[in-house]
Design an enzyme around this catalytic site. Structure first.
Site, PDB file in Angstrom:
ATOM      1  N   CYS A 434      -9.646   0.113  -5.191  1.00  0.00           N
ATOM      2  CA  CYS A 434      -8.685  -0.536  -6.096  1.00  0.00           C
ATOM      3  C   CYS A 434      -8.742  -2.052  -5.919  1.00  0.00           C
ATOM      4  CB  CYS A 434      -7.267  -0.023  -5.820  1.00  0.00           C
ATOM      5  SG  CYS A 434      -7.024   1.721  -6.187  1.00  0.00           S
ATOM      6  N   GLU A 436      -8.277  -3.339  -2.596  1.00  0.00           N
ATOM      7  CA  GLU A 436      -8.589  -3.606  -1.194  1.00  0.00           C
ATOM      8  C   GLU A 436      -9.921  -4.335  -1.087  1.00  0.00           C
ATOM      9  OE1 GLU A 436      -9.147   0.961  -1.723  1.00  0.00           O
ATOM     10  OE2 GLU A 436      -7.970  -0.646  -2.614  1.00  0.00           O
TER      11      GLU A 436
END
Length: 801
Positions: A434, A436
């Site tokens: 996502c 990160e």
């Protein structure tokens, strides 16, 4: 006409075929790994894992689609999901007859395959990662898992994922380089040292999987030859023969052309997904490591820009073929069956120059043409990013797929360097899954995504003297009940007591999962391709990676902010509600006239996070900083075993967890009713951000974003009309630059879709089969989502530029 042009007819046909494919449950992998585990039950686990991957790659079904230029399939048919029984089997058997009856993310399975899974299930009883992970949890921590306060199901029912391997080295050197390194290390081992015995098993496992991947590619080469001999179309015959040539070469040997490089990347990516069902396996900085092959082929007239675009589009479609089935309870945390396969472009080179190149633009174009929820596209922003490139990014945003997301070099790189990452590596980071971030090929698993901690539910328990309201279980000693508190400082004291204790339990649960993962599910191929597991003779979970920082995920941040602001303002300052009245209203779910009156006060008379009001924003910062301080004290299971780091930081990339965690949370002091979704990521609660996008950005920037290195996920929503004029698109670029340059925002992404379109798609799904929405840090087709998740997206605030 699409700004980026259209797919070729052939690629469009392939896309339609994939969209119409029925997601089936594939049992081949489950049967093959069971067979292998039985045959090699006496061998060390790392060898058992290597031999099982070899057996799967040797015997699984393979096919080459008529439209494709790239070979490789994950399952017996495209968009089918394999079963990975070594991680968990109980939910598979329990839900066999329910897969096709789910509210969203439906899968289909034949009766024959149901029986095949029931046949192998006894072997896996008390013999899976989930079994061992749960058994390892101390009772005093396990209760948090059982009650849903700390959600960690994904960690013990699947592999880790959340990683990008070193694709650049694979392309430059081929798997033969890794094989030769491993052989040399194995030769040097002194086996009288018992530690070296374990290393020898790992090295032997690497040699097994490298040969298995090479043989897997050769299976496709042989199939391509077989198909070419039957092919009557001369052009397709030539393509198949070229595929045969390439697959006999890569990924075992270095790639020398663009087509070879893309096929090599895909074969490695695919085998990693077959080895483990951990999601968020990402491609890293593809425009950087793939560019030399594109540049060479263009300069030597071996390829055209259009052909390269077609090959990339083909890769995205192959990426979309990968699928994953989760238990229904876990599915609700990952609505839309996302795999989070991230491609990162842009950013800076290691010598701080703008890294955008012609391939960066071509990747944007190919993703725009393909218009699929995979791959997950991220643009690395920095203050020197060219306006022309920014304009091109906004054109992709306008398509409404929720891509690209933007991550900010100006906050992420300094945050990494402060934590001990070398400057060169920090400048080479990529998005993983996502929002990160990690250094491709050098970072261990789960840079983000361990357990989920429900902040609003934790607050309710803090106000109830440490007792869970629904179960009545005493979870820890509190500081008293809210009804007896006479100052807001007591509320904060209660919050601090509870959140520090809950954080400690989340780490214990994480460690239990990690110990089980290390012992039972070593990912040999992924470890081999991550520096510097071969040098150390350790798998990733044993501490083989150069860096190993992780984060848990905190859910309902905005609800915590608004709840604290409402308590402080309405109860202790304005005194328009007593603590007893508020508590009774929460227990009664704001029922009746009195409950509605109190709910209206909480919603309308208290400051709200997302409006650039220090009152709410700084309360959230104070509360969140307590968590950040506490989590920073703890170590993961790799600490001191080799990697730099081995510690925790915070993260808000809560995917779609806000919906199920809201479903299990009673009414909260922000006026939210029981069962309603929590706010997602670090985004404001629905309709509570009333002062526009700039105010949202300012509120988010007050968080300690330099310490929330696990990702500060911000979703924004605008209508297509808001970006229809060039002046508005330029305004958005200016807004983004201000957010990233001046406010040091971490991340933002946009849903470009109207409420009316979403509502119509609910009512007439057959007319919106191509509608893609940004769910959280990923995109998904709107139609596959459950109604509850759809409603959550519909209710998001529509911003005006």
């Amino acid at each position: 006409m699409n700004h980026f042009g259209e797919l070729t007819e052939r690629m469009n046909n392939f896309r339609e075929e994939l969209l119409n494919a029925r997601p089936m449950v594939c049992v081949e992998r489950a049967k093959l790994i069971t067979e292998s585990y039985k045959e090699h039950a006496d061998k060390p686990m790392v060898l058992r894992r290597a031999l099982s991957l070899e057996n799967i790659l040797k015997n699984m079904s393979i096919f080459i689609e008529p439209e494709t230029l790239i070979a490789g399939n994950q399952a017996s048919s495209n968009r089918s999901a394999p079963i990975f029984p070594e991680y968990a089997m109980d939910w598979v058997i329990d839900e066999l007859d329910k897969f096709d009856k789910r509210e969203g993310d439906r899968f289909y399975i034949t009766e024959e395959n149901k029986e095949a899974l029931r046949d192998i299930a006894p072997f896996w009883e008390h013999n899976t990662l989930k079994d061992r992970g749960l058994a390892a949890m101390p009772d005093e921590s396990k209760v948090f898992y059982v009650l849903g306060i700390i959600k960690a199901e994904g960690n013990i029912t699947s592999g880790d994922g959340h990683i990008a391997v070193n694709y650049g080295t694979v392309l430059e050197q081929g798997l033969i380089y890794y094989k030769e390194r491993t052989e040399e290390k194995l030769k040097q081992l002194d086996l009288t040292d018992y530690n070296n015995l374990n290393k020898s098993y790992f090295y032997k496992g690497i040699l097994i999987v490298i040969d298995a991947v090479a043989s897997f590619a050769k299976r496709y080469a042989d199939l391509a030859l077989e198909l070419s001999e039957k092919e009557t179309n001369a052009s397709r015959k030539a393509e198949l023969l070229e595929m045969r040539r390439i697959l006999n070469k890569v990924p075992y040997y270095p790639a020398e052309s663009f087509h070879e490089a893309v096929q090599s990347i895909w074969m490695i990516h695919l085998c990693l997904q077959i080895e483990s069902n951990g999601h968020s396996l990402s491609y890293g900085r593809m425009d950087q490591y793939l560019y030399p092959y594109y540049k060479k082929d263009i300069e030597e007239n071996n390829i055209t820009r259009d052909i390269a675009c077609k090959i990339l589009s083909n890769l995205w479609m192959k990426t979309f073929t990968i699928n994953k089935i989760r238990s229904w309870s876990h599915t609700r945390f990952s609505a839309g069956s996302p795999l989070y396969q991230n491609v990162t472009v842009g950013g800076q080179t290691v010598n701080r120059k703008d890294a955008v190149n012609p391939l960066t633009y071509l990747i944007l174009r190919s993703v725009a043409q393909t218009k699929l929820p995979q791959p997950n596209l991220t643009v690395r922003y920095h203050r020197g990013l060219d306006d022309n490139f920014m304009k091109e990014c906004i054109e992709v945003v306008r398509l409404g797929t929720g891509m690209p997301a933007f991550n900010n070099d100006e906050i992420i790189i300094p945050s990494f360097i402060e934590k001990g990452v070398s400057e060169e590596d920090a400048y080479n980071y990529s998005a993983i899954g996502c929002v990160e971030v990690a250094v491709p090929g050098k970072w261990g698993y789960r840079c983000t995504g361990m357990s989920f901690l429900n902040f609003p539910k934790s607050l309710l328990i803090a106000l109830n003297d440490g007792v869970d309201l629904e179960s009545g279980v005493k979870l820890c000693d509190g500081v008293g009940h809210f009804k007896d508190m006479n100052s807001f400082s007591q509320v904060m004291e209660a919050w601090e007591k509870i959140i520090r204790d809950f954080t400690r339990h989340s780490v214990i649960i994480d460690n239990c999962a990690d110990i089980a993962l290390e012992k039972d599910t070593a990912d040999v191929l992924c470890s081999a391709l991550t520096e510097d597991c071969i040098e150390r003779g350790l798998t990733i979970k044993e501490g083989g990676a150069v860096y190993d920082f992780i984060s848990d995920l905190q859910v309902g941040i905005a609800n915590l902010a608004d709840s604290l602001a409402a308590i402080k303002k309405c109860v202790f300052e304005d005194k328009v509600i007593t603590s007893k009245q508020l508590w009774n209203a929460l227990i009664d779910n704001f029922y009746g006239e009195e409950g509605k009156r109190i709910q209206d006060i909480l919603i309308n008379d208290a400051p709200k996070y997302g409006n650039d009001e220090d009152y709410a924003d700084l309360l959230l910062k104070e509360a969140y900083d307590i968590y950040i301080d506490e989590i920073s004290k703890y170590k993961n299971t790799r600490f001191g075993r080799g990697p730099i780091g081995g510690v925790y930081y915070a993260g808000t990339s809560s995917i779609s967890a806000n919906v199920p965690q809201g479903a299990g949370t009673l009414a909260t002091p922000d006026g939210r009713k029981a069962g309603e979704p929590l706010a997602e990521g670090c985004s404001p609660s629905h309709a509570m951000d009333k002062n526009g996008a700039t105010s949202v950005f300012k509120s988010v920037s007050k968080l300690s974003t330099d310490k929330i290195t696990g990702g500060v996920l911000l979703n924004q929503k605008v209508t297509p009309q808001m970006l229809s004029k060039e002046a508005d698109r330029l305004k958005l670029i200016s807004l983004l630059r201000a957010f990233f340059n001046r406010l040091k925002g971490f991340h933002v992404q946009y849903n470009v879709v109207s409420r009316e379109t979403l509502v119509d798609a609910q009512e007439h799904p057959e007319e919106h089969k191509d509608l893609i929405v940004r769910v959280a840090g990923y995109s998904a087709f709107f139609n596959v989502l459950s109604k509850q998740t759809q409603d959550d997206i519909i209710e998001r605030t529509e911003q005006v530029l």
